[in-house]
Enzyme design. Structure first.
Site, PDB file in Angstrom:
ATOM      1  N   CYS A   1      -3.072   8.330   6.043  1.00 58.67           N
ATOM      2  CA  CYS A   1      -3.762   7.305   6.189  1.00 58.67           C
ATOM      3  C   CYS A   1      -2.585   6.690   7.370  1.00 58.67           C
ATOM      4  O   CYS A   1      -1.534   6.873   7.205  1.00 58.67           O
ATOM      5  CB  CYS A   1      -4.347   6.328   5.026  1.00 58.67           C
ATOM      6  SG  CYS A   1      -5.344   7.459   4.389  1.00 58.67           S
TER       7      CYS A   1
ATOM      8  N   HIS B   1      -5.489  -0.175   5.628  1.00 54.73           N
ATOM      9  CA  HIS B   1      -5.497   0.701   5.218  1.00 54.73           C
ATOM     10  C   HIS B   1      -6.711   2.345   5.226  1.00 54.73           C
ATOM     11  O   HIS B   1      -7.761   1.829   4.811  1.00 54.73           O
ATOM     12  CB  HIS B   1      -4.929   0.930   3.837  1.00 54.73           C
ATOM     13  CG  HIS B   1      -4.875   2.322   3.179  1.00 54.73           C
ATOM     14  ND1 HIS B   1      -4.239   2.024   2.466  1.00 54.73           N
ATOM     15  CD2 HIS B   1      -4.526   3.368   3.606  1.00 54.73           C
ATOM     16  CE1 HIS B   1      -3.634   3.761   1.602  1.00 54.73           C
ATOM     17  NE2 HIS B   1      -4.258   4.632   2.907  1.00 54.73           N
TER      18      HIS B   1
ATOM     19  N   THR C   1       1.083  -1.242   0.342  1.00 54.15           N
ATOM     20  CA  THR C   1      -0.078   0.009  -0.300  1.00 54.15           C
ATOM     21  C   THR C   1       1.140   0.939   0.007  1.00 54.15           C
ATOM     22  O   THR C   1       2.821   0.902   0.251  1.00 54.15           O
ATOM     23  CB  THR C   1      -1.189  -0.475   1.299  1.00 54.15           C
ATOM     24  OG1 THR C   1      -1.901   0.676   1.349  1.00 54.15           O
ATOM     25  CG2 THR C   1      -0.100   0.373   2.542  1.00 54.15           C
TER      26      THR C   1
END
Length: 206
Positions: free
Chosen positions: A49, A66, A44
């Site tokens: 985030c 996430h 990711t």
């Protein structure tokens, strides 16, 4: 209480073969997660985030989520309020899936990443800092040890998690050639702010 059914819409749909690492991989986007018993790399890219890599080392079962907290009101410091329910949901749905795969809750350990100050125009609100604060408090409350972390600062990160071995590689993105990361997180943030709060998740036992 009704037993929770896993919502497969949050499972990462983007599978590919990573030539650099020479193995199967999945890429998760904001709001997604992935859990597996297989030797599948999870990837990711994080701005403000945060992602939590959870793993039962003995069972070799792991997963990654996430997410961010949607409420960015200035002066809001209660990370246990309505906003944190999104973070709690992201954690609980990942834990629940790991338990269904055979992980044991009291054997989980965490590696956490992200929370950078990268979103334009809202730096004073410290979204990344709030996300990092939430996940650290959540894991402490749930007695899940944090064995590694790379949080905060002002750059995005690309995270490669290998659930079978527990290894994580982090590439710090010091120079961005486009706004894809920020645009993706801003769109996700607006989407969850305008959506109704998710329901509670009942966790499976050990």
């Amino acid at each position: 209480m009704k037993q929770f059914d896993l919502d497969n819409s949050h499972l990462a749909p983007n599978r590919y073969y990573d030539r650099h690492f020479d193995q199967e991989a999945v890429k998760i986007l904001p709001g997604e997660y992935f859990a597996t018993r297989d030797n599948t790399m999870i990837v990711t890219v994080l701005g403000s985030c945060v992602s939590v890599c959870l793993r039962d080392a003995k069972m070799r079962i792991g997963g990654m989520n996430h997410f961010l907290l949607p409420n960015d009101n200035s002066g809001t410091s209660d990370i246990l309020g309505d906003s944190a329910r999104y973070g709690g949901y992201a954690m609980e749905i990942l834990i629940n899936h790991l338990l269904k795969l055979g992980a044991r809750r009291n054997s989980l350990e965490a590696k956490i990443f992200g929370g950078g100050n990268v979103l334009r125009g809202i730096t004073a609100i410290n979204i990344g800092e709030r996300n990092a604060e939430f996940v650290l408090e959540y894991l402490q409350t749930e007695h899940i040890p944090v064995v590694a972390s790379d949080l905060l600062d002002n750059y995005p990160r690309k995270v490669y998690f290998f659930p079978a071995s527990g290894k994580v590689f982090v590439r710090k993105i010091k120079s961005m050639h486009n706004s894809t990361i920020m645009d993706r997180e801003s769109e996700y943030r607006m989407r969850i702010r305008n959506a109704p709060l998710v329901g509670e998740v009942e966790l499976f036992g050990d």
